[in-house]
Design a protein around this motif. Structure first.
Motif, short mmCIF file in Angstrom:
data_model
loop_
_atom_site.label_atom_id
_atom_site.label_comp_id
_atom_site.label_asym_id
_atom_site.label_seq_id
_atom_site.Cartn_x
_atom_site.Cartn_y
_atom_site.Cartn_z
N HIS A 119 62.98 -41.77 42.80
CA HIS A 119 63.09 -40.53 42.01
C HIS A 119 63.33 -40.88 40.53
CE1 HIS A 119 64.45 -36.27 41.39
NE2 HIS A 119 65.14 -36.84 40.43
N HIS B 53 67.50 -28.64 39.81
CA HIS B 53 66.65 -29.21 40.85
C HIS B 53 66.28 -28.07 41.80
CE1 HIS B 53 68.77 -32.65 39.25
NE2 HIS B 53 67.88 -33.44 39.79
N HIS C 260 61.03 -40.42 36.92
CA HIS C 260 61.42 -39.92 35.59
C HIS C 260 61.01 -40.93 34.52
CE1 HIS C 260 63.40 -36.37 36.92
NE2 HIS C 260 64.47 -36.94 37.43
N ASN D 53 61.61 -32.42 38.47
CA ASN D 53 62.30 -33.04 39.60
C ASN D 53 61.49 -32.98 40.90
OD1 ASN D 53 64.81 -34.31 38.81
ND2 ASN D 53 65.37 -32.29 38.03
#
Ligand code: ZN
Length: 384
Positions: A243, A365, A247, A322
């Motif tokens: 994750h 999120h 980003h 996200n």
């Protein structure tokens, strides 16, 4: 064992969280949503009342009775108005936080008094900040009637990037020891090879927030593992690292701060065009523009509306970012169950399936049920 549909698999993950905790989180989020709406209604109401009654105009007349004192008038009206707003909103926010706290923690939550002290604690410094910052801002507006939104907005964009994104991109920090070999670290190394993250070392820090930090820019990245994640199962470490790498590769931190800067510029433009017509429409006929001390409530309404709008737009943008980072994690780390487990372990006690309004206001999120569903849908789509 019969195969579950993605929705049923996500629900099964969710049911590992105690029902009482989920119910308390739902009640808290619901209560915060109404509190939020009422709180802003109160702010707009106070602004309107102050404008309509001409309180700031009268204060200014007193200050300038003998001779013009634009700086003093600007500072004192800003201080008085900010103090009034905070005196009304502070107890309101405290009541909200207290109610939510008691829903989540029962008798173990902090008292109303403690919440009130913390809500009013920052008020004094905000009043002082308003007294110091509003006069020079109104001075710039008076001197540069047309160009001031850009004179303020352009530095604001630079400041957002310098304070928000640059520390992330430079990824500097104290010298740290290399993380010791263990399954978490080895899983991370394999993921770094797979994604091509430009780093050649994994460091260990007892202070790493969230248990794992991946920062960087300009063609290099820094990976810092903290104690919580170092002890976590390999699948969870890989899932959360995927994750964060998402980003990094998508340049998300840059986009977020650029977005905040651009919204600031938009708010300045709205102030330039909106203060005079708004003030007049609300009954303050003498207000000429955002440089007028007695126009401050109209400026506050526009700033509050701009903040609200920016918060909603930015929230939607960050939620989308996200979703994309979770997708990156699934595609590269390929740990749907690890992702589900780590999302659950790090659950922030917001409602797992909130109303659309609560999601718009509070969520950076997607709600937990949707993130679990995304992971289980990815899992179901894999060939076996
Ligand atoms: Zn994220």
């Amino acid at each position: 064992v019969p195969d579950l549909t993605p929705a049923a698999a996500a629900q099964a993950w969710l049911e590992r969280l105690p029902l009482a905790q989920r119910a308390a989180a739902a009640a808290c989020t619901e209560s915060r949503t109404w509190g939020w709406c009422l709180g802003w209604a109160v702010v707009f109401g106070v602004c309107w009342l102050v404008l309509k009654q001409g309180w700031l105009a009268r204060l200014r007349e007193r200050i300038e009775r003998d001779s013009p004192r634009p700086w003093l008038a600007s500072s004192l009206t800003a201080g008085a108005f900010t103090a009034l707003l905070l005196a009304v909103k502070g107890p309101f926010d405290a009541a909200n936080a207290w109610r939510c706290d008691s829903l989540l923690h029962g008798a173990g939550g902090a008292s109303f008094g403690a919440h009130l002290i913390s809500a009013l604690g920052g008020a004094a410094s905000l009043v002082i900040a308003a007294m110091l910052l509003v006069p020079p801002a109104q001075w710039v507006v008076r001197r540069r009637l047309r160009s001031w939104p850009f004179l303020v907005g352009a530095p604001a964009i630079c400041l957002c990037l310098a304070l928000g994104w640059l520390p992330y991109a430079l990824a500097t920090g104290p010298g740290l020891p290399v993380a010791p070999a263990n399954p978490a670290r080895d899983g991370l190394i394999a993921l770094i090879r797979e994604t091509g993250l430009p780093t050649d070392q994994i460091y260990f820090s007892p202070a790493a927030k969230e248990g794992l930090d991946i920062t960087g820019g300009f063609g290099r990245a820094r990976v810092v593992l903290g104690p919580a994640m170092q002890a976590a199962p390999k699948s969870e470490v890989r899932a959360i690292a995927g994750h964060l790498m998402g980003h990094y590769f998508h340049g998300d931190i840059f986009s977020i701060y650029l977005h905040v800067g651009l919204l600031t510029l938009a708010a300045c433009l709205a102030l330039q065009w909106g203060v005079r017509p708004l003030a007049r429409a609300l009954g303050a006929s003498k207000v000429e523009g955002p440089a007028d001390p007695e126009g401050l409530p109209a400026a506050a309404i526009i700033v509050a509306a701009a903040l609200l709008f920016a918060g909603l737009v930015n929230g939607a943008f960050i939620r989308w970012i996200n979703v994309r980072a979770d997708a990156f994690s699934l595609d590269h780390a390929r740990e749907p169950d690890g992702l589900a487990a780590v999302l659950e372990r790090e659950w922030d006690h917001q409602a797992v399936a909130p109303s659309p309004l609560a999601e718009m206001i509070f969520y950076t999120h997607p709600p937990l049920i949707r993130r679990l569903t995304q992971a289980m849908e990815w899992k179901a789509a894999q060939p076996r």
